[in-house]
Design a protein around this motif. Structure first.
Motif, short mmCIF file in Angstrom:
data_model
loop_
_atom_site.label_atom_id
_atom_site.label_comp_id
_atom_site.label_asym_id
_atom_site.label_seq_id
_atom_site.Cartn_x
_atom_site.Cartn_y
_atom_site.Cartn_z
N TRP A 23 4.04 -27.92 -6.54
CA TRP A 23 5.08 -27.01 -7.02
C TRP A 23 4.75 -26.49 -8.42
O TRP A 23 5.08 -25.35 -8.76
CB TRP A 23 6.46 -27.68 -6.98
CG TRP A 23 6.65 -28.83 -7.90
CD1 TRP A 23 6.37 -30.14 -7.65
CD2 TRP A 23 7.17 -28.79 -9.24
NE1 TRP A 23 6.68 -30.92 -8.74
CE2 TRP A 23 7.18 -30.11 -9.72
CE3 TRP A 23 7.65 -27.77 -10.06
CZ2 TRP A 23 7.61 -30.44 -11.01
CZ3 TRP A 23 8.09 -28.09 -11.33
CH2 TRP A 23 8.08 -29.42 -11.79
N GLU A 27 4.25 -22.57 -9.56
CA GLU A 27 4.96 -21.96 -10.70
C GLU A 27 3.99 -21.40 -11.73
O GLU A 27 4.22 -20.33 -12.30
CB GLU A 27 5.90 -22.98 -11.34
CG GLU A 27 7.13 -23.27 -10.50
CD GLU A 27 8.28 -23.85 -11.30
OE1 GLU A 27 8.15 -24.01 -12.54
OE2 GLU A 27 9.32 -24.16 -10.69
N TYR A 28 2.89 -22.11 -12.00
CA TYR A 28 1.92 -21.63 -12.97
C TYR A 28 1.23 -20.36 -12.48
O TYR A 28 0.97 -19.43 -13.26
CB TYR A 28 0.91 -22.73 -13.29
CG TYR A 28 1.40 -23.76 -14.29
CD1 TYR A 28 2.71 -23.76 -14.75
CD2 TYR A 28 0.55 -24.75 -14.77
CE1 TYR A 28 3.16 -24.69 -15.66
CE2 TYR A 28 0.99 -25.70 -15.70
CZ TYR A 28 2.30 -25.66 -16.13
OH TYR A 28 2.74 -26.60 -17.05
N HIS A 30 2.64 -18.25 -10.46
CA HIS A 30 3.69 -17.23 -10.53
C HIS A 30 3.84 -16.68 -11.94
O HIS A 30 4.14 -15.49 -12.13
CB HIS A 30 5.02 -17.84 -10.05
CG HIS A 30 6.04 -16.82 -9.67
ND1 HIS A 30 7.40 -17.01 -9.84
CD2 HIS A 30 5.91 -15.59 -9.11
CE1 HIS A 30 8.04 -15.96 -9.40
NE2 HIS A 30 7.17 -15.07 -8.95
N ILE A 118 6.31 -28.34 -17.59
CA ILE A 118 7.35 -27.69 -16.78
C ILE A 118 8.69 -28.23 -17.23
O ILE A 118 8.85 -29.43 -17.31
CB ILE A 118 7.12 -28.00 -15.28
CG1 ILE A 118 5.95 -27.20 -14.76
CG2 ILE A 118 8.34 -27.80 -14.45
CD1 ILE A 118 6.17 -25.74 -14.50
N THR A 147 13.88 -22.11 -14.41
CA THR A 147 12.54 -22.66 -14.26
C THR A 147 11.65 -21.98 -15.30
O THR A 147 11.97 -20.90 -15.81
CB THR A 147 11.99 -22.39 -12.85
OG1 THR A 147 11.98 -20.97 -12.62
CG2 THR A 147 12.85 -23.07 -11.79
N ASP A 149 8.70 -20.54 -14.99
CA ASP A 149 8.15 -19.25 -14.58
C ASP A 149 9.21 -18.15 -14.67
O ASP A 149 8.90 -17.02 -15.06
CB ASP A 149 7.54 -19.33 -13.17
CG ASP A 149 8.52 -19.79 -12.11
OD1 ASP A 149 9.28 -20.74 -12.36
OD2 ASP A 149 8.53 -19.20 -11.00
N THR A 150 10.47 -18.49 -14.36
CA THR A 150 11.54 -17.51 -14.52
C THR A 150 11.71 -17.16 -16.00
O THR A 150 11.88 -15.98 -16.36
CB THR A 150 12.86 -18.05 -13.96
OG1 THR A 150 12.72 -18.30 -12.56
CG2 THR A 150 14.00 -17.07 -14.17
N TYR A 190 17.63 -17.59 -11.53
CA TYR A 190 16.42 -16.86 -11.15
C TYR A 190 16.62 -15.37 -11.38
O TYR A 190 17.74 -14.87 -11.39
CB TYR A 190 16.09 -17.08 -9.67
CG TYR A 190 15.71 -18.51 -9.33
CD1 TYR A 190 14.38 -18.91 -9.36
CD2 TYR A 190 16.68 -19.44 -8.98
CE1 TYR A 190 14.02 -20.21 -9.04
CE2 TYR A 190 16.33 -20.75 -8.67
CZ TYR A 190 15.00 -21.13 -8.71
OH TYR A 190 14.66 -22.42 -8.41
N LEU A 199 11.21 -16.22 -6.18
CA LEU A 199 10.54 -17.53 -6.15
C LEU A 199 9.04 -17.34 -6.13
O LEU A 199 8.54 -16.29 -5.70
CB LEU A 199 10.95 -18.31 -4.89
CG LEU A 199 12.42 -18.70 -4.72
CD1 LEU A 199 12.62 -19.30 -3.34
CD2 LEU A 199 12.85 -19.67 -5.80
N PRO A 200 8.28 -18.33 -6.57
CA PRO A 200 6.82 -18.24 -6.43
C PRO A 200 6.43 -18.14 -4.96
O PRO A 200 7.05 -18.80 -4.11
CB PRO A 200 6.33 -19.58 -7.02
CG PRO A 200 7.43 -20.03 -7.93
CD PRO A 200 8.70 -19.56 -7.28
N MET A 203 6.71 -21.15 -2.37
CA MET A 203 7.67 -22.16 -2.81
C MET A 203 8.71 -22.48 -1.73
O MET A 203 9.09 -23.64 -1.55
CB MET A 203 8.38 -21.71 -4.09
CG MET A 203 9.34 -22.75 -4.68
SD MET A 203 8.50 -24.28 -5.20
CE MET A 203 7.83 -23.75 -6.79
#
Length: 217
Positions: A23, A27-28, A30, A118, A147, A149-150, A190, A199-200, A203
């Motif tokens: 996960w 995210e990385y 994304h 994260i 999150t 990435d968001t 998000y 979402l990535p 995910m």
């Protein structure tokens, strides 16, 4: 203006060939999509195995729509010294900051935008405090937990696309439905893509697999 986003990796990695959980990898990756091809995303404070793994994973996921990247075992302070970046030129995205991020923050007063990653914990563990104590200028992205990435994606929308924070479309605590019987509620904010959270890629499948593992006796 091209922007640099720095992710100070704050997970406790295991020294194994795959120290980055699936996960986190999603995210990385994304983050590089969110930042866009003109940006640079630097991942710092990685273990040796995490750095090797991310370099390999990113090499396999090359694309014109992705940002440039670099992976470092050094922390952000050491990287700043190497790059001759002063403390006042680095903006820490901090939920406890007094001032919210604004489009004007992308006018050149900051060269780097720093995130603790994260950090999508529920409930939040305030691991950003480790960076806050170093004295960076800070900005917040609102009161609802995101999150990482968001958070990077929202930052890009504000400083690059010049969209005020309160005009970014959001979905809070969405329910991700897999079928008529299975779903999971996400405890984060998000960016909205229509009626769906951004979402990535991959995910939703990973969340479904994890949900099935929960009931695998």
């Amino acid at each position: 203006m091209n922007f640099t986003y720095v992710i100070e990796h704050m997970e406790e990695d295991e020294e194994t060939p795959k120290a980055i959980p699936p996960w986190v990898e999603l995210e990385y990756t994304h983050m590089r999509m969110m930042a866009g091809p003109d940006a640079l995303v630097q991942f710092t404070h990685l273990s040796q195995s995490s750095s090797v793994f991310l370099n390999s994973a990113f090499a396999e996921n090359a694309g014109r729509s992705l940002s440039k990247f670099s992976c470092h075992q050094a922390g952000v302070l050491e990287l700043m010294e190497q790059s001759k970046i002063s403390l006042d030129k680095v903006c820490l995205l901090d939920p406890k900051a007094e001032k919210e991020l604004s489009p004007e923050d992308g006018d050149g007063r900051f060269e780097w935008f720093l995130f603790g990653g994260i950090l999508g914990d529920d409930p939040p563990r305030d691991r950003t405090s480790e960076l806050r104590n170093l004295g960076f200028p800070t900005r917040h992205l609102g009161s609802i937990q995101m999150t990482t990435d968001t958070a990077l994606g929202v930052t890009k929308l504000v400083i690059h696309d010049r969209i005020p924070l309160n005009e970014v479309p959001y979905i809070d605590h969405p329910t991700i439905r897999f079928n008529s019987k299975e779903s999971v509620e996400m405890p984060f904010r998000y960016i909205a893509d229509g009626k769906e959270p951004r979402l990535p890629p991959g995910m939703k499948k990973l969340l479904h697999e994890d949900l099935n593992k929960t009931f695998d006796f």
